[in-house]
Design an enzyme around this catalytic site. Structure first.
Site, PDB file in Angstrom:
ATOM      1  N   ARG A  11      86.929  65.285 103.628  1.00  0.00           N
ATOM      2  CA  ARG A  11      87.262  66.532 104.018  1.00  0.00           C
ATOM      3  C   ARG A  11      86.565  67.478 103.115  1.00  0.00           C
ATOM      4  O   ARG A  11      86.324  67.034 101.780  1.00  0.00           O
ATOM      5  CB  ARG A  11      88.844  67.025 104.093  1.00  0.00           C
ATOM      6  CG  ARG A  11      89.765  66.563 102.811  1.00  0.00           C
ATOM      7  CD  ARG A  11      91.141  66.348 103.190  1.00  0.00           C
ATOM      8  NE  ARG A  11      91.598  67.699 103.774  1.00  0.00           N
ATOM      9  CZ  ARG A  11      92.191  67.646 104.934  1.00  0.00           C
ATOM     10  NH1 ARG A  11      92.284  66.725 105.682  1.00  0.00           N
ATOM     11  NH2 ARG A  11      92.646  68.892 105.363  1.00  0.00           N
ATOM     12  N   GLU A  23      95.099  71.599 115.603  1.00  0.00           N
ATOM     13  CA  GLU A  23      96.691  71.928 116.066  1.00  0.00           C
ATOM     14  C   GLU A  23      96.866  73.305 115.869  1.00  0.00           C
ATOM     15  O   GLU A  23      96.753  73.737 114.804  1.00  0.00           O
ATOM     16  CB  GLU A  23      97.716  70.928 115.123  1.00  0.00           C
ATOM     17  CG  GLU A  23      99.034  71.263 115.672  1.00  0.00           C
ATOM     18  CD  GLU A  23      99.982  70.390 114.938  1.00  0.00           C
ATOM     19  OE1 GLU A  23      99.767  69.833 113.884  1.00  0.00           O
ATOM     20  OE2 GLU A  23     101.481  70.511 115.377  1.00  0.00           O
ATOM     21  N   LYS A  56      96.913  74.287 105.592  1.00  0.00           N
ATOM     22  CA  LYS A  56      97.445  75.135 106.612  1.00  0.00           C
ATOM     23  C   LYS A  56      99.005  75.602 105.781  1.00  0.00           C
ATOM     24  O   LYS A  56      99.451  76.514 105.914  1.00  0.00           O
ATOM     25  CB  LYS A  56      97.484  74.769 107.868  1.00  0.00           C
ATOM     26  CG  LYS A  56      96.259  75.166 108.418  1.00  0.00           C
ATOM     27  CD  LYS A  56      96.395  74.975 110.073  1.00  0.00           C
ATOM     28  CE  LYS A  56      96.149  73.295 110.567  1.00  0.00           C
ATOM     29  NZ  LYS A  56      96.033  73.033 111.852  1.00  0.00           N
TER      30      LYS A  56
HETATM   31  P1  ATP Z   1      95.224  71.278 107.044  1.00  0.00           P
HETATM   32  O1  ATP Z   1      95.386  69.861 106.331  1.00  0.00           O
HETATM   33  O2  ATP Z   1      94.323  72.362 106.459  1.00  0.00           O
HETATM   34  O3  ATP Z   1      96.437  71.911 107.495  1.00  0.00           O
HETATM   35  P2  ATP Z   1      94.919  69.769 109.522  1.00  0.00           P
HETATM   36  O4  ATP Z   1      94.135  68.548 109.322  1.00  0.00           O
HETATM   37  O5  ATP Z   1      96.593  69.338 109.442  1.00  0.00           O
HETATM   38  O6  ATP Z   1      94.339  70.578 108.182  1.00  0.00           O
HETATM   39  P3  ATP Z   1      94.159  70.173 112.082  1.00  0.00           P
HETATM   40  O7  ATP Z   1      94.265  71.344 112.955  1.00  0.00           O
HETATM   41  O8  ATP Z   1      94.763  69.014 112.411  1.00  0.00           O
HETATM   42  O9  ATP Z   1      94.336  70.622 110.733  1.00  0.00           O
HETATM   43  O10 ATP Z   1      92.452  69.977 111.922  1.00  0.00           O
HETATM   44  C1  ATP Z   1      91.637  69.863 113.114  1.00  0.00           C
HETATM   45  C2  ATP Z   1      90.224  69.256 112.603  1.00  0.00           C
HETATM   46  O11 ATP Z   1      89.903  69.707 111.450  1.00  0.00           O
HETATM   47  C3  ATP Z   1      90.782  67.387 112.292  1.00  0.00           C
HETATM   48  O12 ATP Z   1      89.897  66.865 112.631  1.00  0.00           O
HETATM   49  C4  ATP Z   1      90.722  67.605 110.814  1.00  0.00           C
HETATM   50  O13 ATP Z   1      90.475  66.521 110.128  1.00  0.00           O
HETATM   51  C5  ATP Z   1      89.573  68.678 110.354  1.00  0.00           C
HETATM   52  N1  ATP Z   1      89.720  69.464 109.152  1.00  0.00           N
HETATM   53  C6  ATP Z   1      91.102  69.939 108.548  1.00  0.00           C
HETATM   54  N2  ATP Z   1      90.709  70.169 107.198  1.00  0.00           N
HETATM   55  C7  ATP Z   1      89.459  69.708 106.799  1.00  0.00           C
HETATM   56  C8  ATP Z   1      88.729  69.926 105.684  1.00  0.00           C
HETATM   57  N3  ATP Z   1      89.280  70.496 104.700  1.00  0.00           N
HETATM   58  N4  ATP Z   1      87.357  69.394 105.575  1.00  0.00           N
HETATM   59  C9  ATP Z   1      87.095  68.893 106.958  1.00  0.00           C
HETATM   60  N5  ATP Z   1      87.678  68.810 108.070  1.00  0.00           N
HETATM   61  C10 ATP Z   1      88.864  69.358 107.862  1.00  0.00           C
HETATM   62 MG    MG Z   2      96.297  67.677 111.362  1.00  0.00          MG
END
Ligand code: ATP
Ligand code: MG
Length: 568
Positions: A262, A36, A272
């Site tokens: 993760r 996102e 984020k």
């Molecule tokens: P955050 O929780 O850090 O804000 P998010 O999951 O909201 O991250 P997205 O932009 O939705 O951020 O993530 C894009 C992709 O990266 C998703 O498929 C998510 O599952 C993966 N992702 C995010 N954080 C991690 C992590 N710590 N380890 C592995 N994959 C991750």
């Molecule tokens: Mg997300």
């Protein structure tokens, strides 16, 4: 490919291998990375990127890059561009497969209408708080919304008017009609659409109803013909909804959602939301602060794509959550830089050395090896003269037992140069050492004595009149707590911010070859660690260096253990 490299390395590759063998999806493999654009990518995302792009590469498939942009309030084209740059920098390619969920708004809307027509979705007038209250808990079933029994016609009309902008934000939502008694909270009539009167960074004012994550994600996967939709564990409980929506909408392509753990790292925050707090409150200098685990930050710190990819390879992919020691990330960097970083000499905390028997009007150039790990990197000339700088802590007036470096009356080797002996210490009024008066042995040019006498230490140095003044930034972990925000922090991650995470050294002296080192280039400062030229603040003649990672400090270990072992 040998049998060895063909064997799947993790449970996801096992699934994909089995699917291919069974001829599922006609043997096609299509994955996606769906960020996102509401912030910068971090090392956790790198794990997901390496996994999704890696699997596509290994199975002759393709990985799409999709901006999962369904919230106009938090998304920004600045983030889109940064995401694109960062993934390219990491070394991955999506060919022409760059997509935006916001391009699917028309289709998603059509899907929603289809659900209403089937009696599988309804417009609900409960407030957000009421919806939460009605949802129940893990131990208590939910309560049905009083609006659940609206006729299909009324729902179609209200949804049309929601879309036409007749209602204010938060007044109504579209919900799936599933099961308020389901043990899975995600199945208790989840919200599919909400009203947000805000322009979208790509769609402008075209829409005032926006699909939720659940309504967007699986359907976008299906539209793109994704075969394996790999996501993190927190979406495991969403999988029944993922499947329900695709089935009820009646989409022909049904991707398989697979969840993995993760990445969590010690001494780090990764979400984020938390990174944004650090940036917004000025607790770090920005998304590219070398202390934060964003790809930008790591890059500015001196991390290479190779080091990050090797780290992701090594941590592997598992189904159970765990926390990886940040020392492993540092180890991967050290290992990569050891092969490629030219060695140079830089004195971070200089003290003057005057070689009394070396003429003031003389200087010479000595040969220095650029990288003992790689002969092809050649050698360079370094200037030597009467006045030098060495590290203040390479001298002790009163040396402890296992300290073999310079001390009164003692001889050490200057790297690539000569043996010198300390004859006299000059101090200022406060008793601070300001200068060491030494003599050198002209017979030891290059660092070896023809009479075979040994010295126990080799130290680095620069020639005072040739050296270039530099700023050096030393980093420690951003947090003192290995798990910031846990009970020890009373749940507030900011409590364990490390006050020493950045130390700026202004008076450093580096060898002249570094005067115009290119921004981003990486060096090993002998005995001090790996450093890279800062890409923002460095200027020709006024270099600024970031310490990427330390070398193993053997002396510190001896001091810690109380001195049991000889210094190297
Ligand atoms: P955050 O929780 O850090 O804000 P998010 O999951 O909201 O991250 P997205 O932009 O939705 O951020 O993530 C894009 C992709 O990266 C998703 O498929 C998510 O599952 C993966 N992702 C995010 N954080 C991690 C992590 N710590 N380890 C592995 N994959 C991750
Ligand atoms: Mg997300």
């Amino acid at each position: 490919m040998s049998e060895e490299t063909k064997r799947p390395r993790d449970f996801i590759r096992e699934i994909v291998t089995a699917d291919c063998a069974a001829g599922k999806n006609a043997g096609r493999v299509v994955t996606r990375f769906p960020p996102e654009p509401n912030g910068y990518l971090h090392i956790g995302h790198a794990k997901s990127i390496c996994l999704n792009f890696g699997i596509a590469q290994e199975f002759g498939g393709v990985c799409h890059l999709r901006m999962d942009d369904s919230n106009p309030l938090t998304e920004d084209p600045e983030y889109v561009q940064a995401i694109i740059d960062d993934i390219r920098w990491l070394g991955f390619d999506w060919k022409d497969k760059l997509f935006y969920a916001s391009d699917y708004y028309e289709k998603l809307h059509e899907f929603a209408v289809r659900l209403i027509e089937k009696g599988k979705a309804y417009v609900c007038d409960l407030s957000a708080d009421e919806i939460r209250e009605y949802r129940g808990t893990l131990t208590q079933p939910g309560k049905e919304s009083p609006y659940r029994n609206r006729s299909i016609e009324e729902n179609l009309d209200l949804f049309r008017r929601m879309r036409a902008g007749e209602f204010p934000d938060g007044s109504r939502v579209l919900r799936a009609m599933i099961d308020m008694a389901s043990p899975n909270l995600n199945m208790r009539d989840p919200v599919l659409y909400r009203i947000i009167h805000a322009p979208h960074y790509r769609r402008g004012d075209a829409w005032c109803v926006y699909p939720t994550y659940d309504m967007t994600h699986g359907q976008s996967d299906s539209i793109e013909g994704i075969t394996h939709s790999i996501c993190t564990l927190e979406f495991e409980d969403h999988r029944p909804l993922y499947d329900w929506l695709i089935d009820e909408i009646g989409l022909p392509c049904h991707p398989q959602q697979i969840e993995f753990a993760r990445l969590n790292l010690t001494y780090t925050v990764m979400s984020k939301r938390k990174l944004l707090i650090l940036v917004d409150e000025g607790l770090v200098s920005g998304w590219d602060d070398p202390r934060v685990p964003t790809i930008r930050g790591l890059r500015r710190r001196g991390y290479t794509p190779e080091a990050i990819r090797s780290f992701c390879e090594r941590i592997g992919v598992a189904k159970a959550n765990s926390v990886v020691d940040i020392a492993l990330l540092e180890h991967c960097l050290r290992e990569d830089l050891n092969k490629r970083a030219p060695r140079v000499m830089a004195v971070l905390d200089p003290v003057r050395v005057v070689i009394e028997n070396y003429p003031a009007d003389r200087f010479e150039e000595l040969d220095a090896v650029n990288n003992p790990e790689d002969e092809a990197m050649g050698s360079r000339k370094i200037p030597f003269s009467r006045v030098l700088y060495i590290e203040r802590d390479d001298f002790r007036e009163d040396p402890p037992k296992k300290f073999f470096r310079l001390a009164p009356g003692r001889e050490v080797r200057l790297r690539y140069a000569y043996y010198i002996r300390c004859e006299r210490v000059v101090k200022d009024a406060r008793g601070e050492v300001v200068e060491l008066r030494c003599t050198y042995d002209p017979e030891t040019r290059g660092g070896w004595s023809p009479d075979g006498r040994k010295v126990k230490a080799t130290i680095h140095w620069v020639s005072a009149s040739h050296a270039v003044p530099a700023e050096v930034r030393l980093y420690e972990h951003l947090f003192t707590n290995p798990n910031p925000g846990d009970e020890a922090d009373d749940g507030d991650f900011k409590r364990s911010l490390n006050p020493n995470s950045l130390r700026v050294l202004k008076g450093c002296q580096v060898e002249p070859s570094l005067a115009s080192a290119a921004p981003g280039s990486i060096f090993q400062f002998e005995r001090k660690g790996y450093f890279c030229v800062d890409t923002k603040d460095s200027a020709p003649g006024k270099p600024v260096f970031n310490r990427s990672v330390t070398l193993k400090d053997i002396w510190a270990r001896i001091e810690q253990k109380g001195g049991a072992q000889a210094e190297e």
